[in-house]
Design a protein around this motif. Structure first.
Motif, short mmCIF file in Angstrom:
data_model
loop_
_atom_site.label_atom_id
_atom_site.label_comp_id
_atom_site.label_asym_id
_atom_site.label_seq_id
_atom_site.Cartn_x
_atom_site.Cartn_y
_atom_site.Cartn_z
N LEU A 198 0.84 -1.19 0.00
CA LEU A 198 0.00 0.00 0.00
C LEU A 198 0.88 1.25 0.00
CD1 LEU A 198 -2.65 -1.10 2.62
CD2 LEU A 198 -3.01 -0.79 0.17
N PRO A 199 0.41 2.32 -0.64
CA PRO A 199 1.22 3.54 -0.67
C PRO A 199 1.48 4.09 0.73
CG PRO A 199 -0.70 3.69 -2.13
CD PRO A 199 -0.86 2.43 -1.33
N VAL A 200 2.66 4.64 0.91
CA VAL A 200 3.06 5.21 2.20
C VAL A 200 2.06 6.28 2.64
CG1 VAL A 200 4.87 6.54 3.37
CG2 VAL A 200 5.47 4.68 1.81
N GLU A 201 1.65 7.09 1.68
CA GLU A 201 0.73 8.19 1.98
C GLU A 201 -0.62 7.65 2.50
OE1 GLU A 201 1.09 11.26 2.34
OE2 GLU A 201 -0.97 12.02 2.31
N ASN B 163 -1.12 4.86 4.13
CA ASN B 163 -0.92 4.38 5.51
C ASN B 163 -0.79 5.53 6.50
OD1 ASN B 163 -1.04 1.52 5.40
ND2 ASN B 163 0.91 1.52 4.32
N ARG B 164 -0.13 6.59 6.06
CA ARG B 164 0.06 7.75 6.93
C ARG B 164 -1.30 8.34 7.30
NH1 ARG B 164 1.07 13.02 6.98
NH2 ARG B 164 0.31 13.28 4.86
N ARG B 165 -2.16 8.49 6.28
CA ARG B 165 -3.47 9.08 6.52
C ARG B 165 -4.34 8.17 7.37
NH1 ARG B 165 -4.76 11.71 0.66
NH2 ARG B 165 -6.32 12.94 1.73
N ARG B 166 -4.25 6.87 7.09
CA ARG B 166 -5.07 5.91 7.85
C ARG B 166 -4.69 5.95 9.33
NH1 ARG B 166 -4.04 0.58 9.17
NH2 ARG B 166 -2.18 0.61 7.89
N LEU B 167 -3.38 5.93 9.61
CA LEU B 167 -2.93 5.91 11.00
C LEU B 167 -3.29 7.21 11.71
CD1 LEU B 167 0.46 4.04 10.52
CD2 LEU B 167 -1.69 3.13 11.40
N ARG B 168 -3.22 8.31 10.94
CA ARG B 168 -3.57 9.61 11.52
C ARG B 168 -5.06 9.62 11.87
NH1 ARG B 168 -2.34 14.41 7.65
NH2 ARG B 168 -4.30 13.63 6.81
N MET B 169 -5.87 9.05 10.98
CA MET B 169 -7.32 8.99 11.21
C MET B 169 -7.61 8.14 12.46
SD MET B 169 -10.30 6.93 10.57
CE MET B 169 -9.77 5.65 9.44
N GLY C 269 -8.83 -6.56 -2.26
CA GLY C 269 -9.50 -6.28 -3.53
C GLY C 269 -9.57 -4.79 -3.83
N VAL C 270 -9.94 -4.00 -2.84
CA VAL C 270 -10.03 -2.57 -3.04
C VAL C 270 -8.80 -1.86 -2.48
CG1 VAL C 270 -12.51 -2.30 -3.28
CG2 VAL C 270 -11.54 -2.47 -1.01
N ALA C 271 -7.85 -2.63 -1.94
CA ALA C 271 -6.60 -2.09 -1.38
C ALA C 271 -6.87 -1.04 -0.32
CB ALA C 271 -5.70 -1.54 -2.49
#
Ligand SMILES: [Zn+2]
Length: 135
Positions: free
Chosen positions: A80-83, A85-91, A108-110
């Motif tokens: 998965l793109p770094v960006e 993951n960054r946004r997901r963890l921040r959320m 499937g939808v990444a």
């Protein structure tokens, strides 16, 4: 790593592989393709359909053999793109999951989604996020 010639020929013959799509097929070809793997996977997977199919949540789509053969396992979580993951963890830091909710990765939808083990509800965002749609 080039696609094995036999596989390439087979995909072309079945009309699965179009010009310029070799890259994508290579990316999906982690394990050797064998009917056995596909069958085992199908038996093991739940009603959601082929693990890697980007349409598996679409209520008008039911996964067919093609979905298993073509999409295979989808996007591995570690690609998965770094960006993203960054946004997901921040959320998640801002809106921590309530008790009983689990993060689940969908190849499937990444993307990750959130699932309540108690009520079986799901949400693409943390359920306490103001924009969360819980279904
Ligand atoms: Zn499908």
């Amino acid at each position: 790593m080039p696609l094995p010639a036999a596989l390439l020929a087979r995909l072309k013959r079945r009309g699965i592989l179009q010009e310029g799509e070799e890259e994508e097929v290579i990316a999906e070809s982690y394990d050797d393709d064998s009917k056995t793997t596909s069958t085992i996977r199908k038996q093991a997977s739940n009603a959601a359909g082929a693990p890697g199919c980007p349409n598996k949540w679409n209520p008008f789509h039911s996964c067919v053999e093609f979905c298993y053969d073509y999409w295979r396992e989808g996007t591995p979580e570690n690609r998965l793109p770094v960006e993203y993951n960054r946004r997901r963890l921040r959320m998640l830091k801002k809106y921590p999951l309530p008790n009983g909710w689990k993060e689940v990765y969908d190849p499937g939808v990444a993307r990750h989604y959130y699932w309540s083990t108690e009520t079986d509800e799901v949400s693409w965002l943390s359920p306490v996020h103001p924009k969360a749609i819980i279904g």
